[in-house]
Every structure is written in C-alpha cells, then in structure tokens.
Design a protein around this motif. Structure first.
Motif, PDB file in Angstrom:
ATOM      1  N   HIS A   1       0.811  -1.211   0.000  1.00 22.21           N
ATOM      2  CA  HIS A   1       0.000   0.000   0.000  1.00 22.21           C
ATOM      3  C   HIS A   1       0.847   1.265   0.000  1.00 22.21           C
ATOM      4  O   HIS A   1       0.304   2.351   0.241  1.00 22.21           O
ATOM      5  CB  HIS A   1      -0.917   0.007   1.223  1.00 22.21           C
ATOM      6  N   ALA A   2       2.143   1.152  -0.249  1.00 20.21           N
ATOM      7  CA  ALA A   2       3.032   2.312  -0.091  1.00 20.21           C
ATOM      8  C   ALA A   2       4.038   2.403  -1.227  1.00 20.21           C
ATOM      9  O   ALA A   2       4.630   1.393  -1.635  1.00 20.21           O
ATOM     10  CB  ALA A   2       3.773   2.238   1.246  1.00 20.21           C
ATOM     11  N   GLU A   3       4.227   3.623  -1.706  1.00 23.78           N
ATOM     12  CA  GLU A   3       5.224   3.877  -2.737  1.00 23.78           C
ATOM     13  C   GLU A   3       5.929   5.187  -2.427  1.00 23.78           C
ATOM     14  O   GLU A   3       5.360   6.085  -1.808  1.00 23.78           O
ATOM     15  CB  GLU A   3       4.558   3.953  -4.111  1.00 23.78           C
ATOM     16  N   LEU A   4       7.179   5.288  -2.859  1.00 21.63           N
ATOM     17  CA  LEU A   4       7.959   6.495  -2.633  1.00 21.63           C
ATOM     18  C   LEU A   4       7.650   7.544  -3.704  1.00 21.63           C
ATOM     19  O   LEU A   4       7.317   7.214  -4.843  1.00 21.63           O
ATOM     20  CB  LEU A   4       9.451   6.178  -2.650  1.00 21.63           C
ATOM     21  N   VAL A   5       7.792   8.807  -3.299  1.00 23.07           N
ATOM     22  CA  VAL A   5       7.613   9.939  -4.205  1.00 23.07           C
ATOM     23  C   VAL A   5       8.889  10.778  -4.122  1.00 23.07           C
ATOM     24  O   VAL A   5       9.249  11.256  -3.042  1.00 23.07           O
ATOM     25  CB  VAL A   5       6.394  10.787  -3.803  1.00 23.07           C
ATOM     26  N   PRO A   6       9.604  10.955  -5.226  1.00 20.64           N
ATOM     27  CA  PRO A   6      10.865  11.717  -5.173  1.00 20.64           C
ATOM     28  C   PRO A   6      10.650  13.128  -4.639  1.00 20.64           C
ATOM     29  O   PRO A   6       9.702  13.809  -5.015  1.00 20.64           O
ATOM     30  CB  PRO A   6      11.322  11.744  -6.631  1.00 20.64           C
ATOM     31  N   ALA A   7      11.546  13.569  -3.737  1.00 25.42           N
ATOM     32  CA  ALA A   7      11.402  14.893  -3.124  1.00 25.42           C
ATOM     33  C   ALA A   7      12.752  15.432  -2.682  1.00 25.42           C
ATOM     34  O   ALA A   7      12.868  16.060  -1.628  1.00 25.42           O
ATOM     35  CB  ALA A   7      10.442  14.827  -1.944  1.00 25.42           C
ATOM     36  N   ALA A   8      13.798  15.193  -3.472  1.00 21.12           N
ATOM     37  CA  ALA A   8      15.145  15.644  -3.097  1.00 21.12           C
ATOM     38  C   ALA A   8      15.200  17.155  -2.987  1.00 21.12           C
ATOM     39  O   ALA A   8      14.550  17.877  -3.735  1.00 21.12           O
ATOM     40  CB  ALA A   8      16.161  15.147  -4.120  1.00 21.12           C
ATOM     41  N   GLY A   9      15.993  17.622  -2.027  1.00 17.80           N
ATOM     42  CA  GLY A   9      16.162  19.048  -1.802  1.00 17.80           C
ATOM     43  C   GLY A   9      16.459  19.303  -0.341  1.00 17.80           C
ATOM     44  O   GLY A   9      17.505  19.853  -0.001  1.00 17.80           O
ATOM     45  N   HIS A  10      15.541  18.896   0.526  1.00 13.01           N
ATOM     46  CA  HIS A  10      15.833  18.990   1.960  1.00 13.01           C
ATOM     47  C   HIS A  10      17.103  18.205   2.256  1.00 13.01           C
ATOM     48  O   HIS A  10      17.982  18.673   2.988  1.00 13.01           O
ATOM     49  CB  HIS A  10      14.654  18.463   2.759  1.00 13.01           C
ATOM     50  N   THR A  11      17.200  17.019   1.686  1.00 11.68           N
ATOM     51  CA  THR A  11      18.435  16.228   1.656  1.00 11.68           C
ATOM     52  C   THR A  11      18.557  15.629   0.261  1.00 11.68           C
ATOM     53  O   THR A  11      17.578  15.616  -0.493  1.00 11.68           O
ATOM     54  CB  THR A  11      18.429  15.109   2.713  1.00 11.68           C
ATOM     55  N   PRO A  12      19.728  15.087  -0.109  1.00 13.77           N
ATOM     56  CA  PRO A  12      19.919  14.629  -1.485  1.00 13.77           C
ATOM     57  C   PRO A  12      19.020  13.466  -1.913  1.00 13.77           C
ATOM     58  O   PRO A  12      18.723  13.336  -3.099  1.00 13.77           O
ATOM     59  CB  PRO A  12      21.401  14.216  -1.502  1.00 13.77           C
ATOM     60  N   GLY A  13      18.627  12.619  -0.986  1.00 14.21           N
ATOM     61  CA  GLY A  13      17.785  11.482  -1.334  1.00 14.21           C
ATOM     62  C   GLY A  13      16.442  11.504  -0.643  1.00 14.21           C
ATOM     63  O   GLY A  13      15.815  10.468  -0.431  1.00 14.21           O
ATOM     64  N   ASN A  14      15.984  12.686  -0.298  1.00 13.19           N
ATOM     65  CA  ASN A  14      14.720  12.834   0.422  1.00 13.19           C
ATOM     66  C   ASN A  14      13.546  12.326  -0.412  1.00 13.19           C
ATOM     67  O   ASN A  14      13.494  12.532  -1.623  1.00 13.19           O
ATOM     68  CB  ASN A  14      14.510  14.305   0.764  1.00 13.19           C
ATOM     69  N   VAL A  15      12.598  11.656   0.243  1.00 12.06           N
ATOM     70  CA  VAL A  15      11.396  11.165  -0.427  1.00 12.06           C
ATOM     71  C   VAL A  15      10.185  11.398   0.466  1.00 12.06           C
ATOM     72  O   VAL A  15      10.304  11.585   1.680  1.00 12.06           O
ATOM     73  CB  VAL A  15      11.480   9.655  -0.762  1.00 12.06           C
ATOM     74  N   CYS A  16       9.009  11.379  -0.147  1.00 14.46           N
ATOM     75  CA  CYS A  16       7.745  11.248   0.563  1.00 14.46           C
ATOM     76  C   CYS A  16       7.263   9.814   0.382  1.00 14.46           C
ATOM     77  O   CYS A  16       7.796   9.066  -0.439  1.00 14.46           O
ATOM     78  CB  CYS A  16       6.709  12.213   0.001  1.00 14.46           C
ATOM     79  N   VAL A  17       6.249   9.434   1.143  1.00 11.99           N
ATOM     80  CA  VAL A  17       5.680   8.092   1.031  1.00 11.99           C
ATOM     81  C   VAL A  17       4.174   8.236   0.821  1.00 11.99           C
ATOM     82  O   VAL A  17       3.477   8.766   1.691  1.00 11.99           O
ATOM     83  CB  VAL A  17       5.951   7.238   2.283  1.00 11.99           C
ATOM     84  N   ARG A  18       3.685   7.760  -0.323  1.00 15.26           N
ATOM     85  CA  ARG A  18       2.247   7.781  -0.571  1.00 15.26           C
ATOM     86  C   ARG A  18       1.636   6.461  -0.104  1.00 15.26           C
ATOM     87  O   ARG A  18       2.089   5.389  -0.514  1.00 15.26           O
ATOM     88  CB  ARG A  18       1.929   8.000  -2.049  1.00 15.26           C
ATOM     89  N   VAL A  19       0.647   6.577   0.757  1.00 10.71           N
ATOM     90  CA  VAL A  19      -0.036   5.410   1.315  1.00 10.71           C
ATOM     91  C   VAL A  19      -1.451   5.392   0.771  1.00 10.71           C
ATOM     92  O   VAL A  19      -2.195   6.384   0.905  1.00 10.71           O
ATOM     93  CB  VAL A  19      -0.059   5.462   2.855  1.00 10.71           C
ATOM     94  N   ARG A  20      -1.840   4.267   0.160  1.00  6.80           N
ATOM     95  CA  ARG A  20      -3.162   4.148  -0.441  1.00  6.80           C
ATOM     96  C   ARG A  20      -3.972   3.083   0.287  1.00  6.80           C
ATOM     97  O   ARG A  20      -3.487   1.968   0.506  1.00  6.80           O
ATOM     98  CB  ARG A  20      -3.058   3.785  -1.923  1.00  6.80           C
ATOM     99  N   GLY A  21      -5.206   3.424   0.634  1.00 10.30           N
ATOM    100  CA  GLY A  21      -6.132   2.484   1.224  1.00 10.30           C
ATOM    101  C   GLY A  21      -7.438   2.483   0.472  1.00 10.30           C
ATOM    102  O   GLY A  21      -7.650   3.286  -0.443  1.00 10.30           O
ATOM    103  N   SER A  22      -8.346   1.606   0.861  1.00 11.81           N
ATOM    104  CA  SER A  22      -9.618   1.491   0.152  1.00 11.81           C
ATOM    105  C   SER A  22     -10.506   2.706   0.357  1.00 11.81           C
ATOM    106  O   SER A  22     -11.429   2.953  -0.428  1.00 11.81           O
ATOM    107  CB  SER A  22     -10.351   0.233   0.630  1.00 11.81           C
ATOM    108  N   ALA A  23     -10.242   3.507   1.405  1.00 13.98           N
ATOM    109  CA  ALA A  23     -11.083   4.659   1.711  1.00 13.98           C
ATOM    110  C   ALA A  23     -10.354   5.986   1.559  1.00 13.98           C
ATOM    111  O   ALA A  23     -10.852   7.027   2.003  1.00 13.98           O
ATOM    112  CB  ALA A  23     -11.650   4.540   3.127  1.00 13.98           C
ATOM    113  N   GLY A  24      -9.191   5.968   0.941  1.00  9.48           N
ATOM    114  CA  GLY A  24      -8.465   7.213   0.760  1.00  9.48           C
ATOM    115  C   GLY A  24      -6.974   7.007   0.720  1.00  9.48           C
ATOM    116  O   GLY A  24      -6.476   5.873   0.849  1.00  9.48           O
TER     117      GLY A  24
END
Length: 296
Positions: free
Chosen positions: A185-208
């Motif tokens: 239910h989770a995938e990374l989203v590239p977000a480098a800048g704060h640190t060189p390999g910074n990422v966000c994590v998108r979490v998907r469920g059946s209700a949002g």
C-alpha cells in the motif's frame, strides 16, 4: 491525544516522541519575524507566550491485514545528542509501538537520514527489527557517509554511527529508487532538496490516501511562504521547488508532514496569500490504536 488515521483497509498510526517541541523561528528560518495576524502564528502552530514555533517529533506505522511498515523512527532512546531535547531520551517510541500489540514489522522506510528520523531502529547499536529490510535511497546514504555529511552532523552528534551504520553492517539497509514501491500500500515519491535522497511516502487504502510528506515542509509558515526553506536544507532552492509542486498538486489529497502539530494530517487550500491548512477530521480516529482489535 492518542489518534490514528483510517484509510479503510489501511491504518496510519503516529508514534509521537514529542508532541510540543518549541523552536525559535530564527533557528529554522533565519530572519523570520512571524506575522502574528497569520493563522500559522496561532495555536496549535505557534506558542505566543514563548514566541516559538510548535513542532512534533513523530514517525508512522502503516498497518494492513498482511503487512506493517515503519516510516521513519524519531530520535530514539538513550542516544547522545547535542540538542538537549534529544539527548538521552526515555523510550517513548518503543512504549507506543508495543502498546499497539505489535512486536514485529515487515520493513522500515526512511524518508531521509536526519537524526530525528532514524534513532529508534537501534538500541545500543543493535537493530530493533533484525532481518527486516530498511529502505533508503542510495544517494541519501552516500551523502551522509561523505565528508560533507559528516560536517553537517557536527551540530547533532554522529547519529549515523549509532543508528544507521549498525543497520548497514547487519546487511539490512536496502537501497531503492526514489519512486520505488516499498509495500502493498506504499510507494515512494521523489522529493530531493531537503536532503539529497529525500522522499515522501504515498499510502493508499480502500477509503483514501495520504502523502507522508516528511520534511518537505516543517511548519505552516511554509504554506504561507512556499519559497521559505529551512537552514538545514542541503539544497534550499530545490527544496522550495519540491514544496511548491506538492502544494500545487495537492488538490483534495491529504498531506501528513512529519512535524506539523497534532493531528498533523490535512488538506491544503489555496488562498490569495499562499495556502491554508484544514485538518483531516474525516480520517481522524481518536483513542489508542490496537492492531488486533482493528483487524477484528
């Protein structure tokens, strides 16, 4: 207040190490003089009596019926740290983890390798979750292992040595692409800048879905001023570009930045002067999260 977020077949559970860390505005944002008429300069974002920004130190469990992930790991217990609020903490993190009824997880995901995101995965330089993969973008690890990363750690204490290298030496540090799928239910989203390999994590469920936005934004003032990066961003202009993109693309999706005041998750609303933030009460469930009861 104990709480968690309900995505239907997925639960996102905060593990809160400090629910009210007060920070001088100029420490994170040099030269900032908060506009006291702004929403971000009011509770729960700002302590008027102290004249300080309010931060939360937390990490997250992503729980489903067949998988549990840890996303980031706070400061951790018993670590020597130069910031007094981080030094030799009691084990608040593990107490909260065990209170869920869980004893094991399937993987750990690091959005980046700052001291307040990695510490609880080791105790006395031993992994807390043996044989479990700990995902991180390789560029992130290489930077903090370099001379530049070592220089940046002088203000904090060498958290790499006691919290990250034991994972690497145990063969549990797993390098992934910044857009990798890291769970069912989770995938990374590239977000480098704060640190060189910074990422966000998108979490998907059946209700949002929820975007665990990590340190792409630290405080509400950055919604009012998306161009404002912290003094701790490795690439401030790139960090600002990432933040602006996330806010522009947010729509009705829910953002959950790590350091926003509890309950932290909300939707951004574009205004005439920057963005506002509405906490996501529809996903919020109050009270302690118990994994076994939730499954039932």
């Amino acid at each position: 207040m104990a709480h968690w977020f309900d995505l239907g077949d997925v639960a996102v559970v905060p593990l809160i190490e400090d629910d009210r860390l007060l920070i001088e505005p100029g420490e994170f944002f040099p030269g900032l003089e908060p506009d006291l008429a702004g929403w971000y300069a009011q509770e729960p974002w700002f302590d008027r009596a102290a004249g300080k920004l309010v931060f939360v130190i937390q990490s997250f469990l992503v729980c489903s019926a067949d998988e549990v992930l840890v996303v980031d790991a706070c400061v951790g217990a018993g670590k020597d740290r130069r910031r007094a609020e981080f030094d030799q903490l009691p084990d608040r993190w593990m107490q909260q983890f065990l209170a869920t009824g869980l004893r094991e997880v399937d993987a750990v995901v690091f959005t980046h390798l700052h001291t307040d995101h990695v510490g609880a995965v080791t105790v006395q330089r031993e992994p807390v979750f043996p044989e479990v993969p700990h995902f991180v973008v390789e560029e992130e690890f290489r930077y903090w292992s370099s001379a530049a990363g070592g220089a940046a750690m002088r203000r904090t204490g060498d958290y790499l040595a006691d919290s990250v290298l034991p994972i690497e030496q145990a063969g549990q540090l797993s390098f992934v692409a910044p857009d990798a799928v890291v769970g069912k239910h989770a995938e990374l989203v590239p977000a480098a800048g704060h640190t060189p390999g910074n990422v966000c994590v998108r979490v998907r469920g059946s209700a949002g879905s929820v975007l665990l936005a990590g340190d792409t934004m630290h405080h509400g003032v950055q919604l009012r001023h998306p161009e404002l990066s912290t003094r701790y961003c490795v690439a401030p202009e790139q960090a600002a570009e990432v933040r602006s993109r996330i806010l522009a693309e947010a729509g009705d999706s829910v953002l959950l930045p790590t350091h926003f005041p509890a309950p932290s998750a909300g939707r951004v609303r574009r205004g005439r002067t920057g963005y506002g933030f509405e906490f996501a009460s529809d996903l919020l469930r109050t009270g302690p999260f118990r994994y076994g009861e939730w499954l039932a």
